[in-house]
Motif scaffolding. Structure first.
Motif, PDB file in Angstrom:
ATOM      1  N   LYS A 240       0.847  -1.100   0.100  1.00 14.51           N
ATOM      2  CA  LYS A 240       0.129  -0.235   0.066  1.00 14.51           C
ATOM      3  C   LYS A 240       0.834   1.198   0.063  1.00 14.51           C
ATOM      4  O   LYS A 240       1.789   1.492   0.904  1.00 14.51           O
ATOM      5  CB  LYS A 240      -0.787   0.162   1.307  1.00 14.51           C
ATOM      6  N   GLU A 241       0.513   2.402  -1.015  1.00 10.69           N
ATOM      7  CA  GLU A 241       1.117   3.660  -0.826  1.00 10.69           C
ATOM      8  C   GLU A 241       0.054   4.538  -0.487  1.00 10.69           C
ATOM      9  O   GLU A 241      -1.358   4.236  -0.671  1.00 10.69           O
ATOM     10  CB  GLU A 241       1.818   3.866  -2.400  1.00 10.69           C
ATOM     11  N   SER A 242       0.428   5.644   0.036  1.00  6.98           N
ATOM     12  CA  SER A 242      -0.259   6.624   0.363  1.00  6.98           C
ATOM     13  C   SER A 242      -1.028   7.026  -0.929  1.00  6.98           C
ATOM     14  O   SER A 242      -0.408   6.996  -1.987  1.00  6.98           O
ATOM     15  CB  SER A 242       0.208   7.947   1.109  1.00  6.98           C
ATOM     16  N   ARG A 243      -2.257   7.829  -0.756  1.00  6.47           N
ATOM     17  CA  ARG A 243      -3.248   8.351  -1.661  1.00  6.47           C
ATOM     18  C   ARG A 243      -1.915   9.472  -2.541  1.00  6.47           C
ATOM     19  O   ARG A 243      -1.937   9.562  -3.942  1.00  6.47           O
ATOM     20  CB  ARG A 243      -4.300   9.037  -1.405  1.00  6.47           C
ATOM     21  N   GLU A 244      -1.485  10.231  -1.679  1.00 11.96           N
ATOM     22  CA  GLU A 244      -0.627  11.413  -2.256  1.00 11.96           C
ATOM     23  C   GLU A 244       0.745  10.791  -3.189  1.00 11.96           C
ATOM     24  O   GLU A 244       0.790  11.235  -4.257  1.00 11.96           O
ATOM     25  CB  GLU A 244       0.014  12.281  -1.385  1.00 11.96           C
ATOM     26  N   ILE A 245       1.248   9.706  -2.574  1.00 11.31           N
ATOM     27  CA  ILE A 245       2.407   9.203  -3.304  1.00 11.31           C
ATOM     28  C   ILE A 245       2.080   8.437  -4.662  1.00 11.31           C
ATOM     29  O   ILE A 245       2.510   8.646  -5.434  1.00 11.31           O
ATOM     30  CB  ILE A 245       3.274   8.356  -2.553  1.00 11.31           C
ATOM     31  N   PHE A 246       0.904   7.666  -4.516  1.00 17.44           N
ATOM     32  CA  PHE A 246       0.408   6.969  -5.594  1.00 17.44           C
ATOM     33  C   PHE A 246      -0.125   7.957  -6.794  1.00 17.44           C
ATOM     34  O   PHE A 246       0.349   7.681  -7.852  1.00 17.44           O
ATOM     35  CB  PHE A 246      -0.578   6.044  -5.254  1.00 17.44           C
ATOM     36  N   PHE A 247      -0.666   9.118  -6.546  1.00 17.80           N
ATOM     37  CA  PHE A 247      -1.316   9.782  -7.302  1.00 17.80           C
ATOM     38  C   PHE A 247       0.015  10.583  -8.172  1.00 17.80           C
ATOM     39  O   PHE A 247      -0.298  11.040  -9.311  1.00 17.80           O
ATOM     40  CB  PHE A 247      -2.419  10.707  -6.733  1.00 17.80           C
ATOM     41  N   LYS A 248       0.878  10.989  -7.317  1.00 22.39           N
ATOM     42  CA  LYS A 248       1.870  11.695  -7.904  1.00 22.39           C
ATOM     43  C   LYS A 248       2.681  10.721  -8.786  1.00 22.39           C
ATOM     44  O   LYS A 248       3.138  11.288  -9.866  1.00 22.39           O
ATOM     45  CB  LYS A 248       2.906  12.153  -6.745  1.00 22.39           C
ATOM     46  N   TYR A 250       1.589   8.560 -10.910  1.00 16.74           N
ATOM     47  CA  TYR A 250       0.980   8.270 -12.010  1.00 16.74           C
ATOM     48  C   TYR A 250       0.079   9.536 -12.408  1.00 16.74           C
ATOM     49  O   TYR A 250      -0.677   9.477 -13.629  1.00 16.74           O
ATOM     50  CB  TYR A 250      -0.009   7.228 -11.946  1.00 16.74           C
ATOM     51  N   GLY A 251       0.805  10.696 -11.993  1.00 11.86           N
ATOM     52  CA  GLY A 251       0.039  12.116 -12.392  1.00 11.86           C
ATOM     53  C   GLY A 251      -1.463  12.132 -12.140  1.00 11.86           C
ATOM     54  O   GLY A 251      -2.229  12.831 -13.122  1.00 11.86           O
ATOM     55  N   LEU A 252      -1.884  11.546 -11.225  1.00 12.57           N
ATOM     56  CA  LEU A 252      -3.572  11.786 -10.945  1.00 12.57           C
ATOM     57  C   LEU A 252      -3.558  13.078 -10.254  1.00 12.57           C
ATOM     58  O   LEU A 252      -2.859  13.571  -9.395  1.00 12.57           O
ATOM     59  CB  LEU A 252      -4.012  10.497 -10.100  1.00 12.57           C
ATOM     60  N   ASP A 253      -4.810  13.491 -10.237  1.00 12.79           N
ATOM     61  CA  ASP A 253      -5.164  14.934  -9.388  1.00 12.79           C
ATOM     62  C   ASP A 253      -5.759  14.351  -8.054  1.00 12.79           C
ATOM     63  O   ASP A 253      -6.800  13.592  -8.070  1.00 12.79           O
ATOM     64  CB  ASP A 253      -6.293  15.381 -10.379  1.00 12.79           C
ATOM     65  N   VAL A 254      -4.981  14.762  -7.224  1.00 10.64           N
ATOM     66  CA  VAL A 254      -5.180  14.390  -5.835  1.00 10.64           C
ATOM     67  C   VAL A 254      -6.654  14.809  -5.172  1.00 10.64           C
ATOM     68  O   VAL A 254      -7.201  14.279  -4.249  1.00 10.64           O
ATOM     69  CB  VAL A 254      -4.152  14.552  -4.756  1.00 10.64           C
ATOM     70  N   ASN A 255      -7.336  16.021  -6.193  1.00 10.18           N
ATOM     71  CA  ASN A 255      -8.599  16.416  -5.710  1.00 10.18           C
ATOM     72  C   ASN A 255      -9.612  15.644  -6.252  1.00 10.18           C
ATOM     73  O   ASN A 255     -10.748  15.976  -5.669  1.00 10.18           O
ATOM     74  CB  ASN A 255      -8.552  17.825  -6.062  1.00 10.18           C
ATOM     75  N   LYS A 256      -9.545  14.890  -7.105  1.00  9.53           N
ATOM     76  CA  LYS A 256     -10.468  14.206  -7.824  1.00  9.53           C
ATOM     77  C   LYS A 256     -10.680  12.907  -7.206  1.00  9.53           C
ATOM     78  O   LYS A 256      -9.678  12.258  -6.521  1.00  9.53           O
ATOM     79  CB  LYS A 256     -10.072  13.788  -9.324  1.00  9.53           C
ATOM     80  N   LYS A 257     -12.002  12.300  -7.373  1.00 10.03           N
ATOM     81  CA  LYS A 257     -12.383  10.720  -6.976  1.00 10.03           C
ATOM     82  C   LYS A 257     -12.159  10.097  -8.179  1.00 10.03           C
ATOM     83  O   LYS A 257     -12.760  10.609  -9.383  1.00 10.03           O
ATOM     84  CB  LYS A 257     -13.829  10.886  -6.387  1.00 10.03           C
ATOM     85  N   TYR A 258     -11.700   8.892  -8.058  1.00 10.98           N
ATOM     86  CA  TYR A 258     -11.350   8.079  -9.408  1.00 10.98           C
ATOM     87  C   TYR A 258     -12.181   6.956  -9.497  1.00 10.98           C
ATOM     88  O   TYR A 258     -12.421   6.365  -8.582  1.00 10.98           O
ATOM     89  CB  TYR A 258      -9.936   7.707  -9.644  1.00 10.98           C
ATOM     90  N   ILE A 259     -12.772   6.670 -10.514  1.00 14.88           N
ATOM     91  CA  ILE A 259     -13.625   5.396 -10.859  1.00 14.88           C
ATOM     92  C   ILE A 259     -12.771   4.472 -11.824  1.00 14.88           C
ATOM     93  O   ILE A 259     -12.168   4.920 -12.972  1.00 14.88           O
ATOM     94  CB  ILE A 259     -14.999   5.852 -11.529  1.00 14.88           C
ATOM     95  N   CYS A 260     -12.447   3.137 -11.476  1.00 18.32           N
ATOM     96  CA  CYS A 260     -11.793   2.408 -12.322  1.00 18.32           C
ATOM     97  C   CYS A 260     -12.765   1.731 -13.336  1.00 18.32           C
ATOM     98  O   CYS A 260     -13.496   1.078 -12.928  1.00 18.32           O
ATOM     99  CB  CYS A 260     -11.026   1.369 -11.606  1.00 18.32           C
ATOM    100  N   TYR A 261     -12.080   1.815 -14.808  1.00 18.42           N
ATOM    101  CA  TYR A 261     -12.534   1.115 -15.471  1.00 18.42           C
ATOM    102  C   TYR A 261     -11.751  -0.007 -15.948  1.00 18.42           C
ATOM    103  O   TYR A 261     -10.636   0.195 -16.591  1.00 18.42           O
ATOM    104  CB  TYR A 261     -13.076   1.941 -16.924  1.00 18.42           C
ATOM    105  N   SER A 262     -12.099  -1.372 -15.926  1.00 23.32           N
ATOM    106  CA  SER A 262     -11.263  -2.343 -16.026  1.00 23.32           C
ATOM    107  C   SER A 262     -11.753  -2.889 -17.396  1.00 23.32           C
ATOM    108  O   SER A 262     -12.724  -3.523 -17.709  1.00 23.32           O
ATOM    109  CB  SER A 262     -11.418  -3.446 -14.814  1.00 23.32           C
ATOM    110  N   GLY A 263     -10.814  -2.908 -18.478  1.00 20.16           N
ATOM    111  CA  GLY A 263     -10.928  -3.435 -19.581  1.00 20.16           C
ATOM    112  C   GLY A 263     -11.011  -4.884 -19.792  1.00 20.16           C
ATOM    113  O   GLY A 263     -10.394  -5.580 -19.154  1.00 20.16           O
ATOM    114  N   ASP A 264     -11.755  -5.462 -20.848  1.00 19.37           N
ATOM    115  CA  ASP A 264     -12.062  -6.703 -21.126  1.00 19.37           C
ATOM    116  C   ASP A 264     -11.217  -7.151 -22.585  1.00 19.37           C
ATOM    117  O   ASP A 264     -10.955  -6.242 -23.309  1.00 19.37           O
ATOM    118  CB  ASP A 264     -13.186  -6.924 -21.333  1.00 19.37           C
ATOM    119  N   ASP A 265     -11.070  -8.309 -22.519  1.00 18.00           N
ATOM    120  CA  ASP A 265     -10.411  -8.787 -23.903  1.00 18.00           C
ATOM    121  C   ASP A 265     -11.492  -8.778 -25.195  1.00 18.00           C
ATOM    122  O   ASP A 265     -12.860  -8.640 -24.624  1.00 18.00           O
ATOM    123  CB  ASP A 265      -9.887 -10.234 -23.815  1.00 18.00           C
ATOM    124  N   GLU A 266     -11.114  -8.785 -26.232  1.00 16.07           N
ATOM    125  CA  GLU A 266     -11.886  -8.454 -27.365  1.00 16.07           C
ATOM    126  C   GLU A 266     -12.876  -9.675 -27.574  1.00 16.07           C
ATOM    127  O   GLU A 266     -13.949  -9.575 -28.038  1.00 16.07           O
ATOM    128  CB  GLU A 266     -10.965  -8.251 -28.547  1.00 16.07           C
TER     129      GLU A 266
END
Length: 464
Positions: A240-248, A250-266
């Protein structure tokens, strides 16, 4: 004297469970002498420093693919008739009639299916496959390796690879006990048990019941419920990484809430990009109403199609791409291999997303291990036309019948409902987590953190 176990990788799918987890350390701490019997092009010695015996002969009998496809279809026909259930034909891939060679192959397979679509016929097909594979140079080669190294057991990390047949036959013919680990939650009803071994290790009581139901030649004392190491990393808090370290990172915005879209095979979801687009539209609409949301898009590791590119480009202010950390080491789908670093990536995507959304993926279980909900899409896209597979049939598959209730996931059955479902989840008014945990226990077993240890304890009891 320590017991020597060959951990056999016929292909790369087992690496994630049995090379990159603590599986090896646990076994060695229990006194096992572990050698990786490696049929993949990934070097465990060079990359991980593991003791390995490489299989350099990858030959298979020229008729293996024909007889294997006939065996699978014949088994599905038997299940269709035995259980009076029309779901089994939907597991079949269409025949290929492009060119003379493919046409001849398909016709030959059809003849075999016609002759052997009975329980006795399937046994005969399996015996024929074994006869073919015993005649290969790979069989002789593997037998010589086993005679030289003298393992006390061969533990095969997946039951579904035809590349494992000759090697396991060589072990059996030398009197070495063999085990096959049933690799995935949907594999048993789909006729994906390619090998016959002395023992089978399965995730749960449900899977044990399925093995005995579909394979009458397997007896109850051959099947052991061990769990799967697949989900163990989700309980390893050192990842586990802190939200701040993980977001930094991967260039994510620490002020946003993120929804994960998990892609599928074709194959599973041929129009998957349009569900991502629907999510982006719903998020955009919610942001206009005062939310501050983003999307983490994590693709299916074996999907190299450009089909998502236009959607991602059009919504680059909303969608952040976090690719799985896998390496392509060959041209086949099973030569795209995970890396140990991906465990940490997936752990933190689960930990720092609000929830996951996808088409029928087992990531529902990855996220529920972090107490996060899941939305499953279950509506047709307008782009659906003849020749494109409707994703709705996925939810009719046998493995989805293991759901204790339909509330084990949040089903979106109408595109127009998506925004409202997202809002309800974010506001804490809708969740599938508690019911999904019951489903998780049914599928994965009661002790998801203990699987590696249970596997080694079971190996120990068999060898005793």
């Amino acid at each position: 004297m320590s017991k020597k176990v060959f951990v056999f990788f016929p292909d790369g799918v087992g690496l994630r469970n049995f090379a990159f987890t603590d599986f090896k350390n646990i076994g060695e701490n229990m006194g096992f002498d572990i050698t990786y019997w490696n049929n993949t092009i990934f070097s465990l010695k060079d990359n991980l420093g593991f003791k390995e015996v490489k299989i350099e002969d990858h030959s298979a009998h020229p008729l293996l693919s024909i007889y294997s496809r006939a065996r699978k279809r014949a088994e599905l026909n038997v299940s269709r008739d035995k259980f009076n259930d029309s779901v089994y034909p939907t597991y079949k891939f269409p025949f290929n009639y492009k060119g003379l060679k493919n046409t001849f192959k398909s016709l030959y397979i059809k003849v075999l299916i016609g002759l052997y679509s009975s329980e006795k016929g399937v046994v005969k097909l399996r015996a024929k496959i074994n006869q073919l594979e015993r005649s290969t140079t790979k069989y002789t080669y593997c037998k010589a390796q086993l005679e030289a190294h003298k393992p006390d057991m061969v533990f095969c990390t997946t039951q579904r690879s035809t590349q494992s047949i000759s090697a396991l036959l060589a072990a059996k013919d030398l009197g070495i006990p063999t085990v096959a680990f049933v690799y995935s939650w949907d594999n048993v009803p789909k006729a994906m048990q390619v090998v016959e071994t002395d023992y089978y290790f399965v995730w749960s009581d449900l899977m044990k019941q399925e093995v005995l139901q579909y394979y009458p030649f397997v007896s109850e004392n051959q099947v052991f419920v061990t769990g799967t190491p697949q989900f163990e990393p989700h309980y390893d808090t050192s990842l586990k990484e802190s939200r701040e370290i993980f977001f930094k990172a991967y260039g994510l915005d620490v002020n946003k809430k993120y929804i994960c879209y998990s892609g599928d095979d074709e194959t599973t979801s041929p129009l998957d990009q349009y569900y991502l687009e629907d999510l982006a539209n719903a998020v955009r609409s919610l942001n206009e109403k005062g939310e501050n949301l983003g999307i983490i898009y994590r693709k299916c590791p074996v999907d190299f199609t450009p089909r998502y590119d236009a959607v991602i480009e059009a919504n680059k202010d909303i969608i952040e791409v976090l690719d799985p950390i896998w390496k392509q080491v060959g041209s086949q789908w099973n030569q795209v291999l995970p890396t140990p670093e991906d465990f940490k990536n997936l752990y933190n995507v689960c930990e720092h997303s609000e929830f996951v959304t996808n088409v029928c993926s087992s990531t529902v279980f990855d996220f529920v291990a972090h107490d996060k909900p899941c939305i499953y899409y279950n509506y047709e896209q307008p782009q659906l036309k003849k020749g494109i597979r409707d994703i709705g049939q996925n939810y009719k598959y046998v493995h989805f019948r293991s759901m204790p209730t339909q509330e084990a996931a949040v089903f979106c059955t109408d595109k127009n409902d998506l925004e409202g479902l997202i809002k309800q989840i974010l506001d804490g008014k809708l969740s599938n987590v508690e019911t999904c945990k019951k489903w998780y226990e049914i599928v994965v077993g009661k002790t998801p953190t203990e699987a590696s240890k249970t596997i080694w304890n079971t190996i120990d009891s068999i060898l005793k």
